[in-house]
Design a protein around this motif. Structure first.
Motif, mmCIF file in Angstrom:
data_model
loop_
_atom_site.group_PDB
_atom_site.id
_atom_site.type_symbol
_atom_site.label_atom_id
_atom_site.label_comp_id
_atom_site.label_asym_id
_atom_site.label_seq_id
_atom_site.Cartn_x
_atom_site.Cartn_y
_atom_site.Cartn_z
ATOM 1 N N ALA A 40 0.849 -1.184 0.000
ATOM 2 C CA ALA A 40 0.000 0.000 0.000
ATOM 3 C C ALA A 40 0.887 1.238 0.000
ATOM 4 O O ALA A 40 2.046 1.184 0.406
ATOM 5 N N PRO A 41 0.345 2.375 -0.443
ATOM 6 C CA PRO A 41 1.146 3.606 -0.478
ATOM 7 C C PRO A 41 1.732 3.939 0.891
ATOM 8 O O PRO A 41 1.017 3.937 1.898
ATOM 9 N N GLY A 42 3.018 4.196 0.916
ATOM 10 C CA GLY A 42 3.681 4.576 2.154
ATOM 11 C C GLY A 42 3.974 3.436 3.103
ATOM 12 O O GLY A 42 4.455 3.670 4.225
ATOM 13 N N LYS A 43 3.678 2.218 2.668
ATOM 14 C CA LYS A 43 3.901 1.054 3.535
ATOM 15 C C LYS A 43 4.862 0.070 2.873
ATOM 16 O O LYS A 43 5.074 0.093 1.674
ATOM 17 N N GLU A 44 5.406 -0.812 3.690
ATOM 18 C CA GLU A 44 6.296 -1.835 3.175
ATOM 19 C C GLU A 44 5.495 -2.962 2.523
ATOM 20 O O GLU A 44 4.323 -3.176 2.852
ATOM 21 N N ARG A 45 6.165 -3.664 1.642
ATOM 22 C CA ARG A 45 5.540 -4.817 1.021
ATOM 23 C C ARG A 45 5.354 -5.908 2.077
ATOM 24 O O ARG A 45 6.239 -6.161 2.891
ATOM 25 N N GLU A 46 4.190 -6.549 2.053
ATOM 26 C CA GLU A 46 3.895 -7.567 3.054
ATOM 27 C C GLU A 46 3.327 -8.812 2.404
ATOM 28 O O GLU A 46 2.668 -8.761 1.360
ATOM 29 N N LEU A 47 3.562 -9.926 3.057
ATOM 30 C CA LEU A 47 3.036 -11.201 2.583
ATOM 31 C C LEU A 47 1.526 -11.236 2.739
ATOM 32 O O LEU A 47 0.987 -10.836 3.767
ATOM 33 N N ASP A 89 -7.630 -3.130 2.164
ATOM 34 C CA ASP A 89 -6.997 -4.081 1.253
ATOM 35 C C ASP A 89 -6.469 -3.394 -0.007
ATOM 36 O O ASP A 89 -5.820 -4.052 -0.838
ATOM 37 N N THR A 90 -6.747 -2.127 -0.145
ATOM 38 C CA THR A 90 -6.268 -1.382 -1.303
ATOM 39 C C THR A 90 -4.745 -1.379 -1.336
ATOM 40 O O THR A 90 -4.095 -0.984 -0.369
ATOM 41 N N ALA A 91 -4.184 -1.835 -2.441
ATOM 42 C CA ALA A 91 -2.736 -1.957 -2.572
ATOM 43 C C ALA A 91 -2.409 -2.452 -3.973
ATOM 44 O O ALA A 91 -3.302 -2.867 -4.722
ATOM 45 N N VAL A 92 -1.126 -2.433 -4.284
ATOM 46 C CA VAL A 92 -0.639 -3.152 -5.455
ATOM 47 C C VAL A 92 -0.273 -4.558 -5.002
ATOM 48 O O VAL A 92 0.459 -4.726 -4.020
ATOM 49 N N TYR A 93 -0.812 -5.531 -5.688
ATOM 50 C CA TYR A 93 -0.579 -6.929 -5.344
ATOM 51 C C TYR A 93 0.438 -7.515 -6.315
ATOM 52 O O TYR A 93 0.282 -7.395 -7.534
ATOM 53 N N PHE A 94 1.452 -8.159 -5.732
ATOM 54 C CA PHE A 94 2.551 -8.704 -6.517
ATOM 55 C C PHE A 94 2.586 -10.223 -6.377
ATOM 56 O O PHE A 94 2.469 -10.765 -5.278
#
Length: 114
Positions: A40-47, A89-94
Motif C-alpha cells: 500500500a502507499p507509504g507502507k512496506e511490502r507484506e506477505l 486491502d487497497t494496494a498493489v498486489y505482486f
C-alpha cells in the motif's frame, strides 16, 4: 528466466470479491514457493499468502478466512481469491516465486472503495 504476469486487479466496492491470477513462464512446480504480496502507499511490502511446492499454504492474519490461494499446475497459474474486501486491502498486489532467488511480477492494482 522467470516471468510472472499478474492480472485480475481493479476497482471493487467494500464487501466485494476479486480473483487475481499469476501466470508463470514454465512449470510452477519448480518453485519452492509461490505467493502473493501487497504494498500500500507509504507502507512496506507484506506477505498476503503463499503456497509451497507440496501444497502447504500460509496466510497473513488479515487474509485468513477471506482470501484463498490456489494453483492450476496445468496452466502454470497461481490464483488469489479475495472475498469480503475492505478499503484497507487497497494496494498493489505482486506475485512472487522463489527459485533460489525471489522473482516478482509487475503488480496489479486493487482498489476497494465505494
Amino acid at each position: 528466466q522467470v516471468q510472472l504476469v499478474e492480472s485480475g486487479g481493479g476497482l471493487v466496492q467494500p464487501g466485494g470479491s476479486l480473483r487475481l491470477s499469476c501466470a508463470a513462464s514454465g512449470t510452477i512446480l519448480r518453485f519452492s514457493f509461490m505467493g502473493w504480496y501487497r504494498q500500500a502507499p507509504g507502507k512496506e511490502r507484506e506477505l498476503v499468502a503463499h503456497m509451497s511446492r507440496g501444497g502447504n499454504t500460509n496466510y497473513a492474519d488479515f487474509a485468513k478466512g477471506r482470501f484463498t490461494i490456489s494453483r492450476d499446475n496445468a496452466k502454470n497459474t497461481v490464483y488469489l481469491q479475495m472475498n469480503s474486501l475492505k478499503p484497507e486491502d487497497t494496494a498493489v498486489y505482486f506475485c512472487n516465486a522463489r527459485l533460489g532467488a525471489d522473482y516478482w511480477g509487475q503488480g496489479t492494482q486493487v482498489t476497494v472503495s465505494s
